[in-house]
Design a protein around this motif. Structure first.
Motif, mmCIF file in Angstrom:
data_model
loop_
_atom_site.group_PDB
_atom_site.id
_atom_site.type_symbol
_atom_site.label_atom_id
_atom_site.label_comp_id
_atom_site.label_asym_id
_atom_site.label_seq_id
_atom_site.Cartn_x
_atom_site.Cartn_y
_atom_site.Cartn_z
ATOM 1 N N PRO A 142 0.825 -1.214 0.000
ATOM 2 C CA PRO A 142 0.000 0.000 0.000
ATOM 3 C C PRO A 142 0.859 1.263 0.000
ATOM 4 O O PRO A 142 1.840 1.362 0.744
ATOM 5 N N THR A 143 0.474 2.211 -0.846
ATOM 6 C CA THR A 143 1.303 3.396 -1.056
ATOM 7 C C THR A 143 0.435 4.649 -1.104
ATOM 8 O O THR A 143 -0.613 4.652 -1.743
ATOM 9 N N HIS A 164 -2.672 5.637 -3.542
ATOM 10 C CA HIS A 164 -3.626 6.608 -2.996
ATOM 11 C C HIS A 164 -2.954 7.970 -3.035
ATOM 12 O O HIS A 164 -1.751 8.075 -2.789
ATOM 13 N N SER A 165 -3.678 9.019 -3.409
ATOM 14 C CA SER A 165 -3.071 10.327 -3.623
ATOM 15 C C SER A 165 -3.610 11.384 -2.660
ATOM 16 O O SER A 165 -4.808 11.408 -2.356
ATOM 17 N N TYR A 202 -4.810 3.305 7.739
ATOM 18 C CA TYR A 202 -6.188 2.912 7.460
ATOM 19 C C TYR A 202 -6.217 1.828 6.388
ATOM 20 O O TYR A 202 -6.924 0.827 6.502
ATOM 21 N N LYS A 203 -5.389 2.007 5.344
ATOM 22 C CA LYS A 203 -5.306 1.017 4.263
ATOM 23 C C LYS A 203 -4.661 -0.279 4.767
ATOM 24 O O LYS A 203 -5.078 -1.384 4.403
ATOM 25 N N ASP A 222 -10.714 0.964 2.993
ATOM 26 C CA ASP A 222 -10.538 1.778 1.794
ATOM 27 C C ASP A 222 -10.274 3.233 2.177
ATOM 28 O O ASP A 222 -10.871 3.758 3.119
ATOM 29 N N ALA A 223 -9.381 3.861 1.413
ATOM 30 C CA ALA A 223 -9.116 5.291 1.601
ATOM 31 C C ALA A 223 -9.144 5.947 0.230
ATOM 32 O O ALA A 223 -8.539 5.449 -0.718
#
Length: 667
Positions: A109-110, A123-124, A274-275, A280-281
């Motif tokens: 996860p990034t 995720h941005s 959270y991820k 989900d984020a």
């Protein structure tokens, strides 16, 4: 948030010499502590702009490109998730889009900061760049009736910079204002853009305002305008973007777009965990606001600036805190800077022993009060040139550490390897929470490994310098090891030559030119002495006529023969009748000094030096006759290996010759 195990989070971030990345680091550190997560900052920085702009010179041999590689080491970090500040890394990456970059790291996860990516597992978080510039432009045009507005953009490949530049064009078009290429300058987000601002003002003498894509470049605008006699806020209006700590303290105070870098860093950590917890984020934009101060032409009223989030008193308090913190950081750095020469000296004293070198490095980390420190080295240095294709090495190993007052170092064959399965973080697990700043160890084109220090974020600048010094010392260590290997080979070659000469035999025991013993005669006398005088302190001396080749080349071989005969006479006058003196090579002499006096080396050196000085005072030759000496002390006996003693003295001679004068030509 539900209970979870302590996660290992990696942060890839560059440009840490500038304001906004520092804000991100602060926010990340705060949130990681709150959520009990380990963090590893893989740090990059750039120095080229500092040298070229701040110091006023070119810096042709910059090796900042080495920092482009440090993020790849995170792939063997043993990390659970990543936060990537691509907006700072992308400034230095070559021909690599954010999407392509994301694919390299999205196996975990990034969260991407200041960049938008659409790859799986990514995720941005990015601020509302366009809205910020729209607010600035609308204020300048509607409030101050500006029409000739210049723009200083950030790096061309940076998403924040591209969005801010696009918003500038959008607003100029919306208000039907003309734009030309000469109204836009290309900056780099650093404070060192004086040259670009000067050119912009030269090309636009009637400019009314300059919109800067960030605050740090705006500070350069202040500096340039002051030198040109332009009053900011009156003769020309200036705005920034970020609202960094110095903005409110500028004279006049800087009108700027407010984005909260600390908040963004905190959000990134919370979203990532959270991820990692399986939730989900969503990617999102962080809102911005306009902070109006005097640099745009607005004036204070009743102690307040219109639409400013902080009242004047709060701004003063904020500025005072900033100044106090800057002073404390400077004082702290100045005090610690005295440690750097001490570190260099301590490491240089261990150049003949790599294990001792590593222990000394960790002892110094103990003195610097790091919570713990780990030193990872490659089996062999990697040579990486600027235009090479980079491939992350796979032979990184734990070489030394300091933790819980324990210091240890490992020989190469005992070092634990770093791999995806046994990553950097997994080698550092001890049950405690850590915040590691990870520095690349390099010198020029050569990479040596990584230094991981558990320190606070404000200590980064000092430990960055420490890492540079350790990288430089590792280069010296490498050179020292190579030189030692060459000396051993030279000793072997010398022994082989001498052995061959003994096998071939020497027709006479005497040297024809000087009348002294030759090697054969000397060896026989030395062996005889060692058998007859057992247990006696003895000195074996290697003497060398300095610069025989220079004498032969400039004044001919007869002059060289004169110098050799003179050396023989000088040395003969410095020894007793029962000592052994020989000429064993072109310019090499050996002495077996039968002396029981302890520490006689310096006495003999002075005697020879004085004799040379006396000879040169009397000589009418255009050159000086001087002798370098290597002296080995040993205890004589039947088992004495004369060749080994000679080799030892020869090594000392090699060191002594480094200090001879460069030329023996008389002044």
């Amino acid at each position: 948030m539900k209970e979870h195990r302590r996660y290992n989070i990696g942060i890839l971030i560059g440009g840490v010499h500038t304001y906004f990345p520092k804000e991100h680091i602060l926010g990340i550190a705060e949130a990681a502590e709150e959520l009990d997560a380990n963090v590893c900052f893989f740090l990059g920085t750039q120095t080229k702009d500092f040298f070229e702009d701040m110091l006023g010179g070119t810096h042709k041999n910059s090796f900042d490109y080495q920092f482009n590689t440090i993020h790849d080491y995170s792939l063997i970090g043993g990390l659970d998730g990543l936060i990537i500040n691509y907006g700072t890394l992308g400034l230095q990456l070559k021909n690599e889009s954010a999407e392509r970059f994301a694919l390299k790291f999205n196996s975990i996860p990034t969260v991407f900061l200041t960049e938008i990516v659409h790859e799986p597992n990514c995720h941005s978080l990015i601020c509302d760049n366009k809205q910020g510039i729209r607010l600035v432009m609308a204020h300048l045009i509607e409030k101050h009736h500006c029409s000739n507005i210049l723009f200083v953009s950030g790096p061309a490949q940076n998403t924040d910079a591209k969005e801010r530049k696009a918003a500038y064009f959008e607003m100029m078009e919306r208000y039907h204002l003309p734009v030309s290429d000469k109204m836009i300058a290309q900056g780099d987000y650093s404070e060192f853009v004086d040259r670009q601002v000067n050119q912009l003002l030269d090309d636009n003498p009637n400019a009314e305002a300059i919109v800067f894509a960030n605050d740090e470049m705006a500070f350069a605008g202040y500096r340039v305008c002051e030198k040109r006699g332009l009053k900011v806020g009156k003769d020309i209006l200036i705005t920034g973007f970020d609202d960094c700590e110095r903005a409110s303290g500028m004279d006049p105070a800087l009108t700027t777009v407010v984005q909260d870098g600390v908040l963004m860093g905190r959000m990134a950590v919370y979203d990532l965990i959270y991820k990692l917890d399986g939730k989900d984020a969503l990617s999102r934009r962080v809102p911005v606001s306009l902070c109006i101060r005097e640099s745009c032409g607005c004036q204070e009223k009743n102690g307040k600036t219109p639409n400013t989030p902080l009242n004047f008193v709060d701004q003063i308090h904020k500025l005072n805190r900033t100044i106090t913190n800057m002073k404390l950081e400077l004082i702290n750095f100045q005090r610690k800077s005295w440690f750097i020469p001490s570190l260099a000296r301590n490491l240089n004293d261990c150049m003949d022993d790599e294990h001792a070198f590593l222990l000394e490095a960790m002892e110094n980390m103990r003195e610097l009060r790091t919570k713990c420190t780990y030193l990872f080295l490659l089996d062999e240095p990697v040579v990486y040139r600027k235009d090479d294709k980079w491939k992350c090495p796979e032979n990184l190993r734990l070489a030394a550490y300091y933790k819980k007052e324990e210091v240890d170092a490992f020989h190469l064959y005992d070092r634990l390897p770093v791999s995806k399965e046994g990553g950097i973080c997994q080698l550092m697990e001890d049950g405690e929470r850590h915040q590691f700043m990870i520095f690349l160890l390099f010198s020029g084109e050569r990479q040596y490994g990584l230094l991981a220090c558990d320190i606070q974020q404000e200590e980064f600048p000092f430990f960055y310098v420490i890492s540079l010094q350790i990288g430089l010392s590792l280069r010296y260590l490498e050179i020292s090891k190579a030189e030692a290997a060459r000396r051993r080979e030279m000793t072997k070659d010398l022994e082989m030559i001498r052995e061959r000469n003994r096998i071939l035999g020497i027709m006479s025991a005497n040297d024809e030119l000087t009348g002294l013993l030759n090697l054969r005669g000397f060896t026989e006398e030395a062996k005889k002495f060692c058998h007859e005088e057992q247990g006696q302190r003895t000195y074996l001396i290697c003497g060398d006529l300095d610069h025989l080749k220079e004498i032969n080349d400039n004044w001919g071989h007869p002059a060289g023969n004169f110098a050799l005969r003179s050396v023989a006479e000088i040395l003969r006058g410095c020894i007793r009748s029962d000592d052994v003196l020989a000429r064993v090579g072109g310019d090499e002499f050996l002495i077996l000094l039968k002396c029981t006096e302890k520490g006689y080396q310096e006495t003999f050196r002075k005697r020879v030096k004085d004799a040379c000085t006396y000879f040169n005072q009397k000589s009418d030759k255009p050159f000086l006759v001087e002798i370098s000496l290597g002296i080995a002390e040993f205890c004589s006996g039947p088992q004495t290996d004369i060749q080994q003693v000679i080799a030892t003295a020869d090594q000392f001679l090699y060191e002594a010759k480094k200090h001879r004068r460069k030329s023996i030509r008389r002044p």
